[in-house]
Design a protein around this motif. Structure first.
Motif, short mmCIF file in Angstrom:
data_model
loop_
_atom_site.label_atom_id
_atom_site.label_comp_id
_atom_site.label_asym_id
_atom_site.label_seq_id
_atom_site.Cartn_x
_atom_site.Cartn_y
_atom_site.Cartn_z
N ALA A 114 -40.88 65.35 -2.20
CA ALA A 114 -39.84 65.91 -3.08
C ALA A 114 -38.47 65.31 -2.71
O ALA A 114 -37.65 65.04 -3.59
N ARG A 115 -38.24 65.11 -1.44
CA ARG A 115 -36.97 64.51 -1.01
C ARG A 115 -36.83 63.10 -1.56
O ARG A 115 -35.75 62.71 -2.03
N ALA A 116 -37.90 62.33 -1.53
CA ALA A 116 -37.84 60.95 -2.02
C ALA A 116 -37.54 60.91 -3.52
O ALA A 116 -36.68 60.14 -3.97
N ILE A 117 -38.24 61.73 -4.30
CA ILE A 117 -38.00 61.75 -5.75
C ILE A 117 -36.58 62.21 -6.06
O ILE A 117 -35.89 61.64 -6.91
N ALA A 118 -36.14 63.25 -5.38
CA ALA A 118 -34.78 63.76 -5.60
C ALA A 118 -33.73 62.69 -5.29
O ALA A 118 -32.73 62.55 -6.00
N PHE A 393 -33.22 72.49 -6.99
CA PHE A 393 -32.26 72.91 -5.97
C PHE A 393 -32.09 74.43 -5.95
O PHE A 393 -32.11 75.06 -4.88
N LEU A 394 -31.93 75.03 -7.13
CA LEU A 394 -31.77 76.48 -7.19
C LEU A 394 -33.04 77.20 -6.72
O LEU A 394 -32.96 78.23 -6.04
N ALA A 395 -34.19 76.65 -7.08
CA ALA A 395 -35.44 77.25 -6.62
C ALA A 395 -35.56 77.20 -5.10
O ALA A 395 -36.05 78.14 -4.46
N ALA A 396 -35.10 76.09 -4.51
CA ALA A 396 -35.15 75.96 -3.05
C ALA A 396 -34.34 77.04 -2.36
O ALA A 396 -34.71 77.54 -1.29
N LEU A 397 -33.21 77.44 -2.98
CA LEU A 397 -32.35 78.45 -2.38
C LEU A 397 -32.73 79.88 -2.75
O LEU A 397 -32.55 80.80 -1.94
N LEU A 398 -33.26 80.07 -3.98
CA LEU A 398 -33.33 81.43 -4.52
C LEU A 398 -34.73 81.93 -4.86
O LEU A 398 -34.90 83.14 -5.07
N TRP A 399 -35.73 81.04 -4.96
CA TRP A 399 -37.04 81.49 -5.44
C TRP A 399 -38.14 81.14 -4.42
O TRP A 399 -38.63 80.01 -4.41
N PRO A 400 -38.54 82.07 -3.58
CA PRO A 400 -39.54 81.79 -2.55
C PRO A 400 -40.90 81.36 -3.08
O PRO A 400 -41.67 80.70 -2.37
N ARG A 401 -41.24 81.72 -4.34
CA ARG A 401 -42.58 81.43 -4.86
C ARG A 401 -42.71 79.99 -5.38
O ARG A 401 -43.80 79.56 -5.71
N ALA A 402 -41.61 79.27 -5.49
CA ALA A 402 -41.69 77.88 -5.96
C ALA A 402 -42.51 77.05 -4.98
O ALA A 402 -42.39 77.19 -3.76
N PRO A 404 -44.25 73.14 -3.63
CA PRO A 404 -43.93 71.70 -3.57
C PRO A 404 -44.45 70.93 -4.78
O PRO A 404 -43.75 70.06 -5.31
N THR A 405 -45.67 71.22 -5.22
CA THR A 405 -46.22 70.53 -6.38
C THR A 405 -45.37 70.79 -7.63
O THR A 405 -45.09 69.88 -8.42
N ALA A 406 -44.93 72.03 -7.79
CA ALA A 406 -44.11 72.38 -8.95
C ALA A 406 -42.76 71.68 -8.90
O ALA A 406 -42.25 71.22 -9.93
N ALA A 407 -42.18 71.57 -7.71
CA ALA A 407 -40.88 70.89 -7.57
C ALA A 407 -41.00 69.43 -7.95
O ALA A 407 -40.16 68.89 -8.69
N LEU A 408 -42.04 68.77 -7.48
CA LEU A 408 -42.26 67.37 -7.84
C LEU A 408 -42.45 67.20 -9.34
O LEU A 408 -41.84 66.33 -9.97
N ALA A 409 -43.29 68.05 -9.92
CA ALA A 409 -43.56 67.95 -11.36
C ALA A 409 -42.28 68.18 -12.17
O ALA A 409 -42.02 67.47 -13.15
N LEU A 445 -41.54 73.85 -13.62
CA LEU A 445 -41.39 74.43 -12.28
C LEU A 445 -42.01 75.82 -12.20
O LEU A 445 -42.76 76.13 -11.26
N ILE A 446 -41.72 76.65 -13.19
CA ILE A 446 -42.22 78.03 -13.18
C ILE A 446 -43.73 78.07 -13.39
O ILE A 446 -44.46 78.74 -12.65
N ALA A 447 -44.21 77.32 -14.39
CA ALA A 447 -45.63 77.37 -14.73
C ALA A 447 -46.50 76.84 -13.59
O ALA A 447 -47.52 77.47 -13.23
N VAL A 448 -46.13 75.70 -13.03
CA VAL A 448 -46.94 75.12 -11.95
C VAL A 448 -46.89 76.00 -10.70
O VAL A 448 -47.89 76.17 -10.00
N SER A 449 -45.73 76.59 -10.41
CA SER A 449 -45.62 77.48 -9.25
C SER A 449 -46.50 78.70 -9.41
O SER A 449 -47.23 79.09 -8.49
N LEU A 450 -46.44 79.33 -10.60
CA LEU A 450 -47.25 80.52 -10.83
C LEU A 450 -48.73 80.20 -10.85
O LEU A 450 -49.55 80.96 -10.33
N ALA A 451 -49.09 79.05 -11.43
CA ALA A 451 -50.50 78.65 -11.44
C ALA A 451 -51.00 78.41 -10.02
O ALA A 451 -52.12 78.80 -9.67
N GLY A 452 -50.17 77.78 -9.21
CA GLY A 452 -50.55 77.56 -7.82
C GLY A 452 -50.72 78.86 -7.06
O GLY A 452 -51.61 79.01 -6.24
N GLY A 453 -49.83 79.84 -7.35
CA GLY A 453 -49.96 81.14 -6.70
C GLY A 453 -51.22 81.85 -7.10
O GLY A 453 -51.89 82.47 -6.27
#
Length: 462
Positions: A114-118, A393-402, A404-409, A445-453
């Motif tokens: 995720a760092r590399a893509i960002a 970025f906001l998910a990294a600070l505010l949403w614990p359920r996000a 890594p796969t969702a962030a990349l996507a 971000l939301i859909a992939v995070s929730l699916a992963g959960g």
């Protein structure tokens, strides 16, 4: 005569840059985050000067000139609204992080990929921002000295690259402080002079074209939203802002500076809107992007106009410096050091940062030739950042359920949709890309995070 003010200020900026390069910059921490030493007032000033550059006084002026004061509120309000959100939700969290770049913070939550893509996305966006600072400053130097615009762009690029290379963030912060004082002072003096000529605020408003007297200035609601979101989303997750908070003395200083940015940005935006509207009435046939420079040269007394012109050039230069430094930090720390795992010796880190500033400056100069206007570059750069980086970025600070796969996507979707919408599709319906790319990236971000959960819960129950 007015050109002398510009020359004097350019020389002063060079002197300040040289002073700090010799006295205050000893390592890459000093270069990138000013030794974490900035006070509230200096931090507020450098935040303001960073976000009131070519985007406001060239691209923003062009927008105001064409659409009027009502529509301009949608464009300019992105800064104070984002700063308010930062004040209440993000400032302390951002300063408490020991990371000095957004990709480094993203890696803490989502991993090295995720760092590399960002990092790559930020480089694409920030080099575009630097490119339009070059173009805007080139136009200002064209008006001040009669240079061909392409020569003005070269001169501006050389000065910006030189200043950023010499003193890093600490010299940029203090030249920003001086620039903020100068721009406020010159605009506050200029406004009553032009309003007196036009019969006050009522006379100014009545002299505008009928379309520009409406709330949206001829734009559809979706188009107006498309001009609000790019700047709002950029500032909400901007690495430049993050680095300045990292340069604050402590978290309380960072939070106070975010409120200072709210107040200062509202005041400066109101002054710019009123001055550009006055220019629209006084000089209706000029090129819209040159409105502020034309007012300084032709619509004000020599001394006041000279001060305003010098401050406009200074703001263009300091904003370009800021984004060059931020892009350099991403390249050295996130791509070379983080992704490619290159071990840069401590004694060479400062030199490497300076060399990357030069290289990225040259790349920005080349990129500037591919866009038709400053406003077009502005919307592309802000849209790319706001769609691909800010949600993650906001998910990294505010949403614990996000996840890594969702962030990349989300970053990949935001970046690709922005490029496709802006270049091969050429903005269908006149919508800026952020109206499409940011919602799609956020939904991903939301859909992939929730699916992963859900998959994790299913695996645990199996």
């Amino acid at each position: 005569m007015q050109a002398l003010f510009v020359i004097a200020y350019l020389l002063l900026m060079v002197v300040i840059g040289f002073y700090f390069s010799r006295r205050k910059v000893h390592d890459d921490t000093d270069f990138i985050v000013a030794g974490r030493s900035l006070s509230t007032i200096v931090l507020t000033a450098t935040l303001l000067a960073t976000f009131v550059g070519s985007g406001s006084i060239v691209g923003g002026a062009s927008f105001v000139f064409q659409h009027g004061p009502g529509a301009a509120i949608f464009l300019f309000s992105g800064t104070p609204v984002a700063a308010l959100v930062i004040y209440f939700l993000l400032a302390r969290k951002m300063r408490r992080s020991r990371a000095t770049t957004i990709p480094a913070l993203i890696e803490e939550r989502f991993g090295p990929a995720a760092r590399a893509i960002a990092s790559l996305i930020i480089l694409l966006a920030y080099v575009g921002i630097v490119a339009y600072q070059f173009t805007g400053a080139g136009q200002a130097l064209n008006l001040a000295f009669g240079l061909p615009v392409w020569q003005g762009v070269l001169v501006a690029a050389a000065v910006m690259i030189g200043l950023a290379t010499m003193g890093g963030l600490i010299s940029v912060a203090y030249t920003d402080y001086l620039s903020a004082i100068l721009i406020f002072g010159s605009m506050l003096i200029a406004l009553p002079l032009v309003l007196t000529r036009l019969g006050g605020l009522d006379g100014l408003f009545e002299a505008l074209p009928a379309t520009q007297q409406t709330l949206l200035g001829g734009l559809s609601p979706w188009q107006a939203l498309g001009y609000f979101l790019p700047l709002f989303l950029l500032i909400l997750g901007d690495q430049n802002l993050f680095q300045r908070f990292a340069a604050a003395r402590d978290p309380a200083t960072a939070r106070k500076a975010s409120m200072g940015l709210v107040i200062a940005s509202i005041a400066s935006s109101a002054l710019i809107i009123l001055l550009v509207c006055a220019t629209r009435v006084m000089f209706p046939n000029i090129t819209p992007s040159t409105a502020m420079m034309t007012l300084a040269q032709q619509g004000l007394p020599t001394v006041v106009g000279g001060l305003l012109l010098a401050s406009l050039v200074a703001l263009l230069l300091t904003t370009g410096n800021s984004y060059l430094l931020s892009a350099s930090a991403s390249l050295t720390q996130d791509i070379l050091g983080g992704w490619m795992k290159l071990k840069i010796p401590a004694g060479k880190a400062l030199l490497v940062n300076r060399l990357t500033v030069v290289g990225l400056g040259v790349l920005a100069w080349i990129l500037g030739g591919f866009f038709p206007s400053v406003l077009a570059m502005q919307m592309y750069s802000y849209g790319m950042y706001g769609a691909a980086i800010t949600p993650v970025f906001l998910a990294a600070l505010l949403w614990p359920r996000a996840t890594p796969t969702a962030a990349l996507a989300a970053m990949i979707v935001g970046g690709i949709v922005t490029l496709v919408w802006e270049i091969p599709l050429a903005k269908p319906m006149g919508w800026n890309s952020v109206l499409v790319a940011m919602p799609l990236a956020s939904l991903t971000l939301i859909a992939v995070s929730l699916a992963g959960g859900r998959r994790a819960v299913a695996s645990a129950n199996a």
